[in-house]
Design an enzyme around this catalytic site. Structure first.
Site, PDB file in Angstrom:
ATOM      1  N   ASP A  55     -24.325  10.961  -2.790  1.00  0.00           N
ATOM      2  CA  ASP A  55     -25.524  11.745  -3.065  1.00  0.00           C
ATOM      3  C   ASP A  55     -26.403  11.070  -4.109  1.00  0.00           C
ATOM      4  O   ASP A  55     -27.627  11.104  -4.010  1.00  0.00           O
ATOM      5  CB  ASP A  55     -25.136  13.162  -3.531  1.00  0.00           C
ATOM      6  CG  ASP A  55     -24.864  14.056  -2.331  1.00  0.00           C
ATOM      7  OD1 ASP A  55     -25.666  14.011  -1.372  1.00  0.00           O
ATOM      8  OD2 ASP A  55     -23.851  14.769  -2.327  1.00  0.00           O
ATOM      9  N   GLU A  81     -24.091  13.273  -9.420  1.00  0.00           N
ATOM     10  CA  GLU A  81     -24.605  12.875  -8.105  1.00  0.00           C
ATOM     11  C   GLU A  81     -26.087  13.194  -7.967  1.00  0.00           C
ATOM     12  O   GLU A  81     -26.653  13.072  -6.890  1.00  0.00           O
ATOM     13  CB  GLU A  81     -23.771  13.494  -6.972  1.00  0.00           C
ATOM     14  CG  GLU A  81     -23.485  14.964  -7.095  1.00  0.00           C
ATOM     15  CD  GLU A  81     -22.541  15.479  -6.015  1.00  0.00           C
ATOM     16  OE1 GLU A  81     -22.234  14.760  -5.056  1.00  0.00           O
ATOM     17  OE2 GLU A  81     -22.120  16.645  -6.141  1.00  0.00           O
ATOM     18  N   CYS A  86     -16.008   8.769  -7.176  1.00  0.00           N
ATOM     19  CA  CYS A  86     -15.323   9.281  -5.992  1.00  0.00           C
ATOM     20  C   CYS A  86     -16.180   9.157  -4.741  1.00  0.00           C
ATOM     21  O   CYS A  86     -15.778   9.558  -3.664  1.00  0.00           O
ATOM     22  CB  CYS A  86     -14.897  10.736  -6.201  1.00  0.00           C
ATOM     23  SG  CYS A  86     -16.289  11.850  -6.395  1.00  0.00           S
TER      24      CYS A  86
END
Ligand code: PEP
Ligand code: MG
Length: 851
Positions: free
Chosen positions: A730, A706, A777
């Site tokens: 992110d 991320e 995710c």
């Protein structure tokens, strides 16, 4: 250097501040001075200067002298509670006055009866190096005589504290300024949380924004501040527990913001659909079709059922104020008890909304306004209605649709109380015919919760908004809803058959028999499709060409785990464990964590649980960790950085996670990785604890991708872990340098930006080369336009909110990976996210077509 003489503003008995029955003054928290127990009812200026504060309640006044000294006169103690009764201001704030000018007249009798004490402190705000040089001895004093002398005063002295103001509270206040990260600003629910917390402290707490101030105990006043996302809010508190009050109110705000973030994450499933449909105009269409705005999508056919709101008559005048005041109190108590009973029986959404209504019922500014009108000779019903309408007018004046929509909640509370005054109660269940399509100009939250869900097919409103509480409730009840249809809704014949296409924002008001038949068929096939989609979601997911794609769910708690199992998730791809850590005074212990993780593991069933190690710090601060203030928390101590900096916390979490049975079900995911050393440090601890716990094998470790750093060095990271999981939320914010919560940048913070896609491609290639599974995710996994690209780039596991699992599985089952690959490669060459989306739109209909 000069000196300053402060004259007695009142005639009476001069005393030391020690004799004032209030710690704020006796403890000199507002500054040094003297007190007068008055025998006269006129306050005169103790010196020349400018009136810097004189509140509407006129119970205090402060003056700033030409030398920059602030003098506060506070008439009696706790007189703010009198809300102006017995006080008459004689000058306006901002006026320049001479020593001896009359400032306030007050009725000694009324104030003596209503106040804790008449003792009136006269204090000067602290100024560095300035003190009282001479002071009058205890004894009688006449207004205009010298009370004390200050000096020597340097040129241009200025108070070290903010100017002294009326409530004494706001002035010496401990204060803190925050930026409001709530997506919809300080609306009813966070305002209610905040007001509730403020009430638990003795200190007077005020909130300031946009140059206005509000009593933090009043939900209505807080909402009327019109605080929106990203606005600065200053909280001030004064009183013996001012620092605690500030900390408490800030904690309540942070709590609200955390809940807001968590809710935002699941928004795709829980929020009423918006986007293109929501933007549709509500213009009148011809040929028997009315256009509206989609608040909750869906398609239904049924019988037009109009509900009209009853107008409740109120009597304006009453000669018996005491009786009216008692009646209002009785009605408020009855409604409160009734709402508390209703709240206890409903779901979470309904409960939260009723809690906001309970706050309105007890709101001090509403009550103050109503009681003021009753004291002026108005009837209880008239007074309550006028007070509510005043607050509604304040909300409606705000340039914020969401705040304006809160007016419905106030109307609801108004109706409850007016009916209770008339000795009636609002019906708990409103009868409806079968397949009712409810038509109304507008609907109140209590009206929608009183509808019989079994008979309710859809709702169409002439007015209303997509973010109102009614819309939220309709979404929770899964009832299709159109709003903003306009006055034409009144023309629909009651009892006629109508078709609501809430997905398309259309209401067919004159369908013929054939159209009705077709619509009924469409409703039935949609129902069957939903059932089939859910049933199909129970089996494992493969693309059209047989490639296995795992569809997992993101979880925050045990309720999510149950929803994941129900919707056919094949595991948990991200358990956000930080929800267990934030919003509490002490860290959760190992056993508490074990119980939570084991509960989730059990609720999930026999599938893997990927447990993300605490992603705390940064924008998720912990009250029990002394984390330093950071200018830029998103780039500071968060994720694995915080965990490694507090090894005792990490150890406890790891031990709890490793103790979950059966062994092997839990895999660990490390957040915010930027280099392999971080993973090695966690691995070292995991290995050591595994030995300590005599575990039978090695626990799988994964790294979240991320940060651009992790994506670009994914090949190195793959050497340390068993799998990668891409956190696109992110990764997008750090790649595009756009805050993921920034409202103005929201449209541009798109994970389908080619820069983000190229980083995902690099990570996926590194994973494939190392034989490691690559999952996504982040929110992009539930974006239907993104799914073929992600699969084309080599992602083999997608983890989404539980409710999105069935539709995602259905989509994947219609895709061929080779075609996805071709599309993905073209997207990597695109220049912008919109180009990527246009490419997908053009191709998506043909993906999976027979070749
Ligand atoms: C992400 O960043 O995409 C992610 C899944 O983590 P979070 O949203 O919890 O930061
Ligand atoms: Mg993240």
């Amino acid at each position: 250097m000069s000196t300053l003489k402060i004259m007695a503003p009142l005639t009476g008995w001069c005393a030391s501040l020690d004799e004032v029955p209030d710690q704020v003054f006796a403890g000199r928290m507002l500054g040094d001075g003297l007190a007068i127990d008055p025998t006269s009812g006129v306050v005169i200026a103790p010196c020349a200067g400018e009136i810097i504060t004189l509140p509407a309640s006129a119970h205090a006044v402060s003056i700033r002298t030409a030398q920059g000294i602030d003098v506060l006169i506070h008439i009696g103690i706790d007189t703010v509670e009198l809300r102006g009764r017995g006080f008459e201001p004689l000058v306006p704030p901002g006026a320049m006055v001479r020593a001896g000018d009359e400032l306030i007249r007050f009725d000694l009798d009324i104030v003596a009866r209503g106040a804790k004490s008449l003792m009136t402190p006269i204090v000067i705000a602290p100024v560095d190096g300035v003190s009282i040089s001479q002071r009058r001895a205890q004894g009688p004093v006449t207004a205009g005589e010298v009370l004390f002398e200050i000096g020597p005063i340097p040129e241009h002295a200025s108070s070290v504290s903010p100017p002294l103001t009326a409530g004494a509270a706001a002035e010496m206040a401990v204060s803190r300024t925050l930026t409001i990260a709530l997506r919809h600003g300080l609306h009813a629910r966070p305002a209610a949380m905040l007001a509730n917390r403020a009430k638990t402290f003795a200190a007077q707490v005020s909130l300031n924004a946009h140059g206005r101030s509000a009593n933090a105990r009043s939900v209505v006043a807080i909402m009327a501040l019109g605080v929106r996302h990203d606005d600065a809010l200053t909280i001030q508190a004064i009183g013996p527990d001012a620092p605690q009050a500030i900390a408490g109110v800030v904690a309540a705000l942070e709590e609200a913001m955390t809940m807001d973030t968590a809710a935002g994450d699941g928004a795709a499933a829980a929020r009423p659909p918006g986007g293109a449909a929501a933007a549709r105009s509500a213009a009148q269409a011809d040929s028997g079709v009315l256009n509206g705005i989609t608040a909750v999508g869906g398609f239904e056919v049924g019988r037009a059922t109009r509900i009209e709101r009853r107008n409740i008559e109120v009597v304006e005048h009453s000669a018996d104020s005491a009786h009216e005041a008692a009646e209002l109190e009785r009605a408020l108590t009855n409604v409160r008890l009734r709402l508390q009973r209703v709240a206890a029986t409903g779901g979470a959404t309904r409960r939260e909304i009723i809690e906001a209504h309970l706050e309105f019922l007890g709101d001090p500014s509403l009550q103050e306004a109503a009681h003021g009108l009753i004291a002026a000779g108005k009837g209880a019903g008239f007074a309550w209605r006028s007070a509510v309408r005043q607050s509604i007018a304040a909300l409606e004046a705000l340039d914020d649709a969401r705040m304006r929509e809160r007016a419905d909640d106030l109307l609801d509370v108004e109706a409850h109380v007016l009916l209770a005054l008339a000795g009636e109660a609002r019906p708990m269940i409103m009868p409806l015919p079968e397949h009712a399509i409810l038509l109304a100009d507008d609907l109140l939250p209590s009206e929608i919760t009183a509808l019989d869900r079994q008979r309710l097919a859809a709702i169409c409103l002439g007015a209303g908004g997509t973010t109102s509480h009614v819309a939220i409730l309709a979404a929770a009840m899964e009832v299709p809803m159109l709003v903003g249809i306009g006055a034409d809704i009144r023309e629909i014949t009651d009892g006629s058959i109508v078709i609501v296409d809430a997905d398309a924002g259309r209401l067919h008001i004159k369908p013929n028999a054939e159209e009705i038949e077709q619509a009924r068929g469409a409703v039935e096939s949609r129902r069957l499709a939903r059932i089939a989609q859910r049933a199909a979601a129970r089996t494992e997911c493969r693309a059209l060409d047989g490639t296995r794609i795992e569809v997992f769910a993101n979880l925050g708690n045990i309720a999510d785990a149950a929803a994941a199992a129900l919707n056919g998730a094949e595991g948990c791809g991200l358990l956000r464990t930080e929800f267990l850590f934030i919003d509490r005074e002490t860290a959760p212990g190992e056993d508490e964590q074990l119980a939570a993780y084991q509960g989730i593991a059990n609720a999930l069933g026999d599938v893997p649980l990927i447990l993300r190690l605490m992603d705390v710090g940064g924008d998720k601060p912990l009250r029990y960790l002394a984390l330093p203030h950071e200018e830029n928390p998103a780039l500071g101590m968060r994720g694995v950085r915080t965990a490694l900096a507090h090894p005792h916390l990490l150890r406890a979490q790891l031990r709890a996670a490793l103790r979950v049975v059966p062994f092997g079900k839990v895999r660990l995911l490390i957040p915010m990785v930027t280099e392999p050393a971080e993973i090695r440090a966690v691995r070292g601890m995991v290995d050591e604890l595994s030995r300590e716990l005599s575990l039978p094998g090695r626990v799988e470790l994964g790294a979240m991708i991320e940060t651009p750093a992790a994506a670009l060095t994914a090949a190195l990271i793959c050497r340390e872990v068993e799998f990668l999981s891409i956190g696109s939320n992110d990764l997008t914010q750090y790649t595009l340098a756009m805050d993921r919560g920034h409202s103005q940048l929201a449209r541009r913070t798109d994970a389908l930006h080619p820069a983000v896609l190229n980083l995902i491609a690099g990570a996926a290639d590194a994973g494939a080369a190392a034989g490691k599974l690559v999952a996504v995710c982040g929110g992009v996994a539930a974006d239907s336009q993104a799914v073929p690209i992600l699969l084309g780039l080599g992602v083999r596991e997608l983890s989404v909110v539980p409710a999105a699992v069935p539709a995602l599985k259905q989509q994947i089952r219609g895709l061929r990976i080779l075609e996805c690959r071709e599309l993905a490669l073209r997207c990597l060459e695109a220049a912008t996210a919109s180009e990527v989306r246009a490419l997908v739109e053009k191709t998506i209909a043909n993906l999976g077509e027979p070749t």
